[in-house]
Design an enzyme around this catalytic site. Sequence first.
Site, PDB file in Angstrom:
ATOM      1  N   HIS A  22      15.825  10.990 -63.675  1.00 51.29           N
ATOM      2  CA  HIS A  22      15.775  11.688 -64.960  1.00 51.29           C
ATOM      3  C   HIS A  22      17.069  11.428 -65.730  1.00 51.29           C
ATOM      4  O   HIS A  22      18.117  11.970 -65.404  1.00 51.29           O
ATOM      5  CB  HIS A  22      15.575  13.191 -64.791  1.00 51.29           C
ATOM      6  CG  HIS A  22      15.508  13.906 -66.117  1.00 51.29           C
ATOM      7  ND1 HIS A  22      14.333  14.036 -66.834  1.00 51.29           N
ATOM      8  CD2 HIS A  22      16.484  14.463 -66.878  1.00 51.29           C
ATOM      9  CE1 HIS A  22      14.592  14.661 -67.969  1.00 51.29           C
ATOM     10  NE2 HIS A  22      15.883  14.933 -68.024  1.00 51.29           N
ATOM     11  N   HIS A  78      13.174  12.229 -71.712  1.00 52.37           N
ATOM     12  CA  HIS A  78      13.352  11.419 -70.492  1.00 52.37           C
ATOM     13  C   HIS A  78      13.339   9.977 -70.996  1.00 52.37           C
ATOM     14  O   HIS A  78      12.340   9.548 -71.611  1.00 52.37           O
ATOM     15  CB  HIS A  78      12.215  11.710 -69.503  1.00 52.37           C
ATOM     16  CG  HIS A  78      12.288  10.949 -68.209  1.00 52.37           C
ATOM     17  ND1 HIS A  78      12.234  11.574 -66.964  1.00 52.37           N
ATOM     18  CD2 HIS A  78      12.399   9.621 -67.952  1.00 52.37           C
ATOM     19  CE1 HIS A  78      12.305  10.658 -66.007  1.00 52.37           C
ATOM     20  NE2 HIS A  78      12.394   9.456 -66.589  1.00 52.37           N
ATOM     21  N   HIS A 112      12.869   6.439 -72.196  1.00 55.76           N
ATOM     22  CA  HIS A 112      11.684   5.587 -72.102  1.00 55.76           C
ATOM     23  C   HIS A 112      11.750   4.488 -73.148  1.00 55.76           C
ATOM     24  O   HIS A 112      12.280   4.682 -74.241  1.00 55.76           O
ATOM     25  CB  HIS A 112      10.389   6.393 -72.260  1.00 55.76           C
ATOM     26  CG  HIS A 112      10.348   7.258 -73.486  1.00 55.76           C
ATOM     27  ND1 HIS A 112      10.968   8.468 -73.555  1.00 55.76           N
ATOM     28  CD2 HIS A 112       9.746   7.069 -74.688  1.00 55.76           C
ATOM     29  CE1 HIS A 112      10.751   9.011 -74.742  1.00 55.76           C
ATOM     30  NE2 HIS A 112      10.026   8.174 -75.467  1.00 55.76           N
ATOM     31  N   ASN A 129      13.393   5.435 -78.873  1.00 56.19           N
ATOM     32  CA  ASN A 129      13.735   6.499 -79.804  1.00 56.19           C
ATOM     33  C   ASN A 129      14.763   7.401 -79.127  1.00 56.19           C
ATOM     34  O   ASN A 129      14.546   7.836 -77.999  1.00 56.19           O
ATOM     35  CB  ASN A 129      12.490   7.303 -80.180  1.00 56.19           C
ATOM     36  CG  ASN A 129      11.477   6.459 -80.926  1.00 56.19           C
ATOM     37  OD1 ASN A 129      11.840   5.567 -81.689  1.00 56.19           O
ATOM     38  ND2 ASN A 129      10.203   6.725 -80.699  1.00 56.19           N
ATOM     39  N   CYS A 147      10.163  18.527 -67.105  1.00 53.79           N
ATOM     40  CA  CYS A 147      10.059  17.248 -67.812  1.00 53.79           C
ATOM     41  C   CYS A 147       8.691  16.620 -67.560  1.00 53.79           C
ATOM     42  O   CYS A 147       8.307  16.375 -66.401  1.00 53.79           O
ATOM     43  CB  CYS A 147      11.179  16.320 -67.362  1.00 53.79           C
ATOM     44  SG  CYS A 147      11.014  14.664 -67.998  1.00 53.79           S
ATOM     45  N   CYS A 160       8.901  13.335 -65.623  1.00 56.33           N
ATOM     46  CA  CYS A 160       9.180  13.569 -64.195  1.00 56.33           C
ATOM     47  C   CYS A 160       7.905  14.024 -63.487  1.00 56.33           C
ATOM     48  O   CYS A 160       7.659  13.647 -62.338  1.00 56.33           O
ATOM     49  CB  CYS A 160      10.299  14.590 -64.024  1.00 56.33           C
ATOM     50  SG  CYS A 160      11.951  13.916 -64.309  1.00 56.33           S
ATOM     51  N   THR A 191      10.604  12.502 -78.752  1.00 53.90           N
ATOM     52  CA  THR A 191       9.873  13.752 -78.463  1.00 53.90           C
ATOM     53  C   THR A 191       9.889  14.115 -76.984  1.00 53.90           C
ATOM     54  O   THR A 191       9.708  15.276 -76.646  1.00 53.90           O
ATOM     55  CB  THR A 191       8.407  13.657 -78.945  1.00 53.90           C
ATOM     56  OG1 THR A 191       7.765  12.583 -78.258  1.00 53.90           O
ATOM     57  CG2 THR A 191       8.335  13.445 -80.449  1.00 53.90           C
TER      58      THR A 191
HETATM   59  P1  AMP Z   1       8.943   9.378 -78.141  1.00 54.44           P
HETATM   60  O1  AMP Z   1       8.456   9.908 -79.453  1.00 54.44           O
HETATM   61  O2  AMP Z   1       9.704   8.099 -78.257  1.00 54.44           O
HETATM   62  O3  AMP Z   1       9.682  10.438 -77.335  1.00 54.44           O
HETATM   63  O4  AMP Z   1       7.638   8.968 -77.360  1.00 54.44           O
HETATM   64  C1  AMP Z   1       6.988   9.768 -76.420  1.00 54.44           C
HETATM   65  C2  AMP Z   1       5.677   9.106 -76.120  1.00 54.44           C
HETATM   66  O5  AMP Z   1       5.141   9.698 -74.962  1.00 54.44           O
HETATM   67  C3  AMP Z   1       4.634   9.252 -77.234  1.00 54.44           C
HETATM   68  O6  AMP Z   1       4.224   7.962 -77.687  1.00 54.44           O
HETATM   69  C4  AMP Z   1       3.487  10.007 -76.529  1.00 54.44           C
HETATM   70  O7  AMP Z   1       2.225   9.577 -76.956  1.00 54.44           O
HETATM   71  C5  AMP Z   1       3.741   9.693 -75.069  1.00 54.44           C
HETATM   72  N1  AMP Z   1       3.237  10.677 -74.132  1.00 54.44           N
HETATM   73  C6  AMP Z   1       3.425  12.015 -74.153  1.00 54.44           C
HETATM   74  N2  AMP Z   1       2.809  12.602 -73.113  1.00 54.44           N
HETATM   75  C7  AMP Z   1       2.217  11.597 -72.403  1.00 54.44           C
HETATM   76  C8  AMP Z   1       1.418  11.559 -71.223  1.00 54.44           C
HETATM   77  N3  AMP Z   1       1.104  12.654 -70.545  1.00 54.44           N
HETATM   78  N4  AMP Z   1       0.990  10.353 -70.782  1.00 54.44           N
HETATM   79  C9  AMP Z   1       1.291   9.231 -71.465  1.00 54.44           C
HETATM   80  N5  AMP Z   1       2.048   9.205 -72.581  1.00 54.44           N
HETATM   81  C10 AMP Z   1       2.490  10.372 -73.047  1.00 54.44           C
HETATM   82 ZN    ZN Z   2      12.371  13.591 -66.538  1.00 54.67          ZN
END
Ligand code: AMP
Ligand code: ZN
Length: 114
Positions: free
Chosen positions: A46, A98, A100, A87, A4, A7, A95
Amino acid sequence: MDNCIFCKIINGDIPSQKIYEDDKVLVFKDINPEAPVHILAIPKEHIESVNEINEENSLIINHIFLVISKVTKDLGIDKTGYRIVNNCGKDGLQTVPHLHFHVFGGKTLKWPPV
Ligand code: AMP
Ligand code: ZN
């Protein structure tokens, strides 16, 4: 959880721009910001998505929202306003599996999001 990405951010295996951290929650800048302020608030535990919120783990939601209320004041967007987005799953275009909460602010946002 091993594979993840969030994580790994919590563990420090992947760098992030941290805004706030305590023993249960991490807030950091989104790597691909969609607004002048675009941060992510995540539980250190997680939890895959809102689908996995239950009686045992739901106190973390209370805590995350307390943290968001504090952090948005620290960032100065409490006065101008902001949007919290979660989302969930395929149709929600989640996407990263985990849990958020996105916080968008620093400009007048568009609505509706669909
Ligand atoms: P979601 O589409 O709601 O799952 O949002 C996932 C978010 O995580 C997206 O806005 C990405 O830009 C962000 N994201 C993915 N990898 C990283 C990372 N390494 N550091 C910061 N944000 C990230
Ligand atoms: Zn996680």
